[in-house]
Design an enzyme around this catalytic site. Structure first.
Site, PDB file in Angstrom:
ATOM      1  N   ARG A   4       0.851  -1.188   0.000  1.00  0.00           N
ATOM      2  CA  ARG A   4       0.000   0.000   0.000  1.00  0.00           C
ATOM      3  C   ARG A   4       0.884   1.235   0.000  1.00  0.00           C
ATOM      4  O   ARG A   4       1.731   1.398   0.881  1.00  0.00           O
ATOM      5  CB  ARG A   4      -0.911   0.007   1.231  1.00  0.00           C
ATOM      6  CG  ARG A   4      -1.723   1.283   1.314  1.00  0.00           C
ATOM      7  CD  ARG A   4      -2.602   1.409   2.539  1.00  0.00           C
ATOM      8  NE  ARG A   4      -3.144   2.761   2.514  1.00  0.00           N
ATOM      9  CZ  ARG A   4      -3.234   3.579   3.552  1.00  0.00           C
ATOM     10  NH1 ARG A   4      -2.876   3.182   4.759  1.00  0.00           N
ATOM     11  NH2 ARG A   4      -3.688   4.795   3.401  1.00  0.00           N
ATOM     12  N   HIS A  41      -2.993  11.060   0.639  1.00  0.00           N
ATOM     13  CA  HIS A  41      -2.480  10.856   2.001  1.00  0.00           C
ATOM     14  C   HIS A  41      -1.855  12.170   2.467  1.00  0.00           C
ATOM     15  O   HIS A  41      -0.656  12.259   2.702  1.00  0.00           O
ATOM     16  CB  HIS A  41      -1.489   9.690   2.033  1.00  0.00           C
ATOM     17  CG  HIS A  41      -1.265   9.098   3.408  1.00  0.00           C
ATOM     18  ND1 HIS A  41      -1.406   7.757   3.680  1.00  0.00           N
ATOM     19  CD2 HIS A  41      -0.899   9.667   4.584  1.00  0.00           C
ATOM     20  CE1 HIS A  41      -1.129   7.525   4.961  1.00  0.00           C
ATOM     21  NE2 HIS A  41      -0.810   8.669   5.531  1.00  0.00           N
ATOM     22  N   GLU A  55      -7.698   8.660   6.121  1.00  0.00           N
ATOM     23  CA  GLU A  55      -8.040   9.241   7.420  1.00  0.00           C
ATOM     24  C   GLU A  55      -8.623  10.660   7.371  1.00  0.00           C
ATOM     25  O   GLU A  55      -8.000  11.625   7.810  1.00  0.00           O
ATOM     26  CB  GLU A  55      -6.814   9.211   8.340  1.00  0.00           C
ATOM     27  CG  GLU A  55      -6.231   7.813   8.499  1.00  0.00           C
ATOM     28  CD  GLU A  55      -5.108   7.744   9.514  1.00  0.00           C
ATOM     29  OE1 GLU A  55      -4.537   8.783   9.865  1.00  0.00           O
ATOM     30  OE2 GLU A  55      -4.806   6.633   9.973  1.00  0.00           O
ATOM     31  N   ASN A  95      -7.794   1.856   9.590  1.00  0.00           N
ATOM     32  CA  ASN A  95      -6.481   2.150  10.162  1.00  0.00           C
ATOM     33  C   ASN A  95      -6.656   2.191  11.668  1.00  0.00           C
ATOM     34  O   ASN A  95      -7.492   2.950  12.166  1.00  0.00           O
ATOM     35  CB  ASN A  95      -5.976   3.533   9.722  1.00  0.00           C
ATOM     36  CG  ASN A  95      -5.498   3.555   8.283  1.00  0.00           C
ATOM     37  OD1 ASN A  95      -5.565   2.553   7.575  1.00  0.00           O
ATOM     38  ND2 ASN A  95      -5.017   4.707   7.853  1.00  0.00           N
ATOM     39  N   TYR A 107      -4.602   1.745  15.695  1.00  0.00           N
ATOM     40  CA  TYR A 107      -3.323   1.618  16.407  1.00  0.00           C
ATOM     41  C   TYR A 107      -3.468   1.231  17.865  1.00  0.00           C
ATOM     42  O   TYR A 107      -2.593   0.597  18.414  1.00  0.00           O
ATOM     43  CB  TYR A 107      -2.542   2.941  16.312  1.00  0.00           C
ATOM     44  CG  TYR A 107      -1.966   3.173  14.939  1.00  0.00           C
ATOM     45  CD1 TYR A 107      -2.749   3.689  13.908  1.00  0.00           C
ATOM     46  CD2 TYR A 107      -0.646   2.835  14.656  1.00  0.00           C
ATOM     47  CE1 TYR A 107      -2.236   3.864  12.640  1.00  0.00           C
ATOM     48  CE2 TYR A 107      -0.114   3.011  13.382  1.00  0.00           C
ATOM     49  CZ  TYR A 107      -0.913   3.520  12.376  1.00  0.00           C
ATOM     50  OH  TYR A 107      -0.399   3.680  11.119  1.00  0.00           O
ATOM     51  N   GLU A 150      -3.820  -0.017   7.848  1.00  0.00           N
ATOM     52  CA  GLU A 150      -2.682   0.436   8.675  1.00  0.00           C
ATOM     53  C   GLU A 150      -2.842  -0.078  10.078  1.00  0.00           C
ATOM     54  O   GLU A 150      -3.936  -0.054  10.643  1.00  0.00           O
ATOM     55  CB  GLU A 150      -2.647   1.967   8.793  1.00  0.00           C
ATOM     56  CG  GLU A 150      -1.849   2.672   7.754  1.00  0.00           C
ATOM     57  CD  GLU A 150      -1.813   4.184   7.983  1.00  0.00           C
ATOM     58  OE1 GLU A 150      -1.652   4.621   9.144  1.00  0.00           O
ATOM     59  OE2 GLU A 150      -1.962   4.906   6.980  1.00  0.00           O
TER      60      GLU A 150
HETATM   61  C1  GBH Z   1      -1.495   7.178  10.725  1.00  0.00           C
HETATM   62  O1  GBH Z   1      -2.428   7.913  11.452  1.00  0.00           O
HETATM   63  C2  GBH Z   1      -1.128   7.878   9.440  1.00  0.00           C
HETATM   64  O2  GBH Z   1      -1.966   7.466   8.383  1.00  0.00           O
HETATM   65  C3  GBH Z   1       0.304   7.669   9.040  1.00  0.00           C
HETATM   66  O3  GBH Z   1       0.647   8.542   8.011  1.00  0.00           O
HETATM   67  C4  GBH Z   1       1.202   7.827  10.249  1.00  0.00           C
HETATM   68  O4  GBH Z   1       2.549   7.752   9.927  1.00  0.00           O
HETATM   69  C5  GBH Z   1       0.827   6.755  11.239  1.00  0.00           C
HETATM   70  O5  GBH Z   1      -0.499   6.921  11.617  1.00  0.00           O
HETATM   71  C6  GBH Z   1       1.622   6.756  12.532  1.00  0.00           C
HETATM   72  O6  GBH Z   1       1.328   7.879  13.308  1.00  0.00           O
HETATM   73  O7  GBH Z   1      -3.485  13.334  20.084  1.00  0.00           O
HETATM   74  O8  GBH Z   1      -5.211  14.520  18.888  1.00  0.00           O
HETATM   75  O9  GBH Z   1      -2.988  14.459  17.995  1.00  0.00           O
HETATM   76  C7  GBH Z   1      -2.726   7.381  12.713  1.00  0.00           C
HETATM   77  C8  GBH Z   1      -3.950   7.982  13.325  1.00  0.00           C
HETATM   78  C9  GBH Z   1      -4.831   9.683  14.671  1.00  0.00           C
HETATM   79  C10 GBH Z   1      -2.887   8.575  15.400  1.00  0.00           C
HETATM   80  C11 GBH Z   1      -4.522  10.831  15.594  1.00  0.00           C
HETATM   81  C12 GBH Z   1      -2.571   9.701  16.314  1.00  0.00           C
HETATM   82  C13 GBH Z   1      -3.342  11.477  17.599  1.00  0.00           C
HETATM   83  C14 GBH Z   1      -4.484  12.330  17.966  1.00  0.00           C
HETATM   84  N1  GBH Z   1      -3.609   9.042  14.243  1.00  0.00           N
HETATM   85  N2  GBH Z   1      -3.766  10.381  16.745  1.00  0.00           N
HETATM   86  S1  GBH Z   1      -4.005  13.752  18.781  1.00  0.00           S
END
Ligand code: GBH
Length: 535
Positions: A83, A129, A176, A315, A317, A381
């Site tokens: 991807r 992206h 996202e 996606n 985490y 992801e």
């Molecule tokens: C992904 O987003 C991205 O698609 C990717 O590009 C990136 O490298 C990867 O994560 C790793 O970070 O505390 O309010 O700032 C992940 C989704 C959503 C995770 C927002 C972090 C933090 C919210 N992200 N979150 S905040």
């Protein structure tokens, strides 16, 4: 530390796609090469204070130059799919619907796609992206101008379908939308960095702009999907959808207020986009929270938005423990914590504050999404950043135990969700193939399953990369065509499979194998029935 006990008979279907994910701005570098126009991240990442280490995306992992090396890496892991995203401003440097196409930009991606296919790797392509052409921001404020951006985005998407769609059969419109809208126009931590916080940004209104941006993102996605379905799908035969971020939300305790808070968190993180796209309406809580700040769709728009994704792109985490309260609308006025009522932590802490390892949440999220939206799920992801990995010498960083443990957990959750819960999961991409430009974190936070030494740009497989490669090779059924046909009447004489499934499949479909292949569909039917009965 829990070691998962995946039953050895569990497996994933032979057409399951697995591999690694990246994004253009995070890996390509060469921001001036091949006629590329600027993106909103080019200058933003150079403003002092916008990235943790003060570094920008000019070089990143130098993948614009080193794509052949990256391809070799993918081959060495044995992935089925990769991807990656296209940089809009490489393809249309000025971005707009009347602006010229860069043949050099097209050629770069076209060659890469050909090279992937030549190695038997399925391209899984994200159109957007986060690297909006800077010109579109300068001309009309990008995602804040619905009428302009929808037309420009759809034209860009059409160019990509025209030029790559003969070979690309898996499209993601947007990565996202929540991050695009909230982090770019609400918190102001991502480009274009707009926010009500005047210490952060001279312009912006965090109470209105994120919701407007999100509205434009949904419509751009939906009209691009309509164009694909009407003009390309029939001859190209691919599929298209959106990918949403969203972490599992668990009530902090069993108080009714906190149980409700967890649902509110999901409504804003996921439902804001998923409910319109899959169900054709906004979550009631979004309307309640925002009132007339939530832009509404016309009837014609609803008809384009509803049903505009062929699958659920997920996606994810982590998992957040949710408590009612606080004034953060971007989290649905819910407080997040990783500390349980008894003071223990939910899981292993990652380098970034927002991420802890909690694999049970991954399984719960899969179940929730499948029940609510009823679409096949593509995990586009999922990944982990080891704490202080950046401070370790390479040899040490390669033994990324916390990341291996993370992937052990999620793969176990994944295969159980498929085999026991009947969730229809069709793909899994780990984030990320390489350590890379981690947006506002710069290069400090490393998400790669491959270590990048930024001084030499050398790549080194981490233990986690090897773990994932072996796990999927062991758990995805071999393709039928690799096996010599086995006459059914002889099935009983075929010895039961031992050791790796890879080896067993070479001897054809054993009785045990064919029994196994029923397990997932059966579990799926059971899941459906129990949903209908409201269980
Ligand atoms: C992904 O987003 C991205 O698609 C990717 O590009 C990136 O490298 C990867 O994560 C790793 O970070 O505390 O309010 O700032 C992940 C989704 C959503 C995770 C927002 C972090 C933090 C919210 N992200 N979150 S905040």
């Amino acid at each position: 530390m829990v070691t998962p006990n995946t039953p050895s008979s569990y497996e994933l279907p032979s057409n399951f796609l697995w591999g690694f994910a990246t994004a253009s701005f995070q890996i390509e570098g060469s921001t001036d090469a091949g006629g590329r126009g600027k993106s909103i991240w080019d200058d933003f990442s150079k403003i002092p204070g916008k990235t943790l280490d003060g570094r920008d995306g000019d070089v990143a992992t130098d993948s614009y130059n080193r794509w052949q090396e990256d391809l070799d890496l993918l081959v060495s892991y044995g992935v089925k799919s990769y991807r990656f995203s296209l940089a809009w401003s490489r393809i249309i440097p000025l971005g707009g619907r009347d602006d010229p196409i860069s043949e050099e930009g097209i050629k770069f991606y076209s060659d890469f796609i050909d090279a992937l296919l030549a190695k038997g790797i399925t391209p899984f392509v994200t159109l957007y992206h986060w690297d909006l052409p800077q010109t579109l921001h300068d001309r009309y404020l990008g995602w804040l101008n619905k009428t302009e951006i929808v037309q420009d985005y759809v034209r860009y998407a059409r160019v990509c379908f025209e030029r790559f769609g003969d070979r690309v059969k898996h499209w993601l419109t947007m990565n996202e939308p929540w991050c695009i809208s909230i982090l770019g126009y609400g918190r102001g931590v991502f480009a274009p960095g707009r926010s009500s916080d005047r210490l952060r940004s001279p312009e912006g209104d965090s109470s209105t702009e994120p919701w407007i941006a999100g509205h434009s993102v949904i419509l751009s996605h939906a009209y691009a999907v309509r164009a694909y379905r009407e003009e390309f799908k029939q001859k190209q035969g691919g599929e298209i959808g959106v990918t949403l971020n969203g972490d599992w939300a668990m009530p902090y305790d069993d108080s009714p207020a906190n149980i409700e808070a967890a649902q509110h968190a999901l409504d804003v993180a996921i439902g804001w986009f998923a409910d319109p796209i899959y169900l054709g309406s906004y979550p009631a809580y979004m309307k309640e929270m925002l009132g007339d700040r939530l832009p509404s769709f016309t009837e014609e728009e609803w008809s384009v938005v509803k049903g505009s994704s062929d699958f659920y792109g997920m996606n994810t985490y982590t998992t957040n423990l949710c408590k009612a309260g606080g004034e953060d609308e971007f989290q649905g006025n819910v407080e997040y914590t990783f500390t349980r009522p008894d003071g223990t932590q939910l899981g292993t802490q990652a380098h970034c504050a927002w991420l802890q390892d909690y694999p049970e949440g991954f399984r719960d999220l899969l179940n929730y999404l499948y029940k609510r939206y009823r679409k096949p799920i593509y995990v586009t992801e999922n990944g982990f950043a080891v704490k202080d990995e950046d401070k370790k010498p390479v040899e040490e960083a390669l033994h990324d135990d916390d990341r291996v443990q993370y992937y052990r957990g999620v793969t176990d959750s994944l295969i159980k969700a498929v085999n026991e819960d009947g969730v229809d999961v069709r793909a899994y991409f780990a984030w990320s193939l390489l350590d890379n430009f981690e947006w506002a974190d710069g290069y400090v936070t490393r998400f790669g399953v491959t270590y990048v030494d930024y001084k030499t740009q050398k790549r080194y497989a981490k233990d986690s990369g090897n773990f994932i490669a072996k796990w999927f090779q062991d758990h995805v059924q071999q393709e039928e065509k690799d096996a010599p046909p086995t006459p059914v009447k002889n099935a009983k004489e075929v010895p039961p499979a031992h050791g790796s499934k890879r080896a067993s499949a070479v001897h054809g479909k054993t009785k045990e194998n064919s029994k196994r292949s029923w397990k997932a569909p059966l579990a799926r039917i059971t899941a459906y029935v129990s949903t209908f009965l409201g269980l």
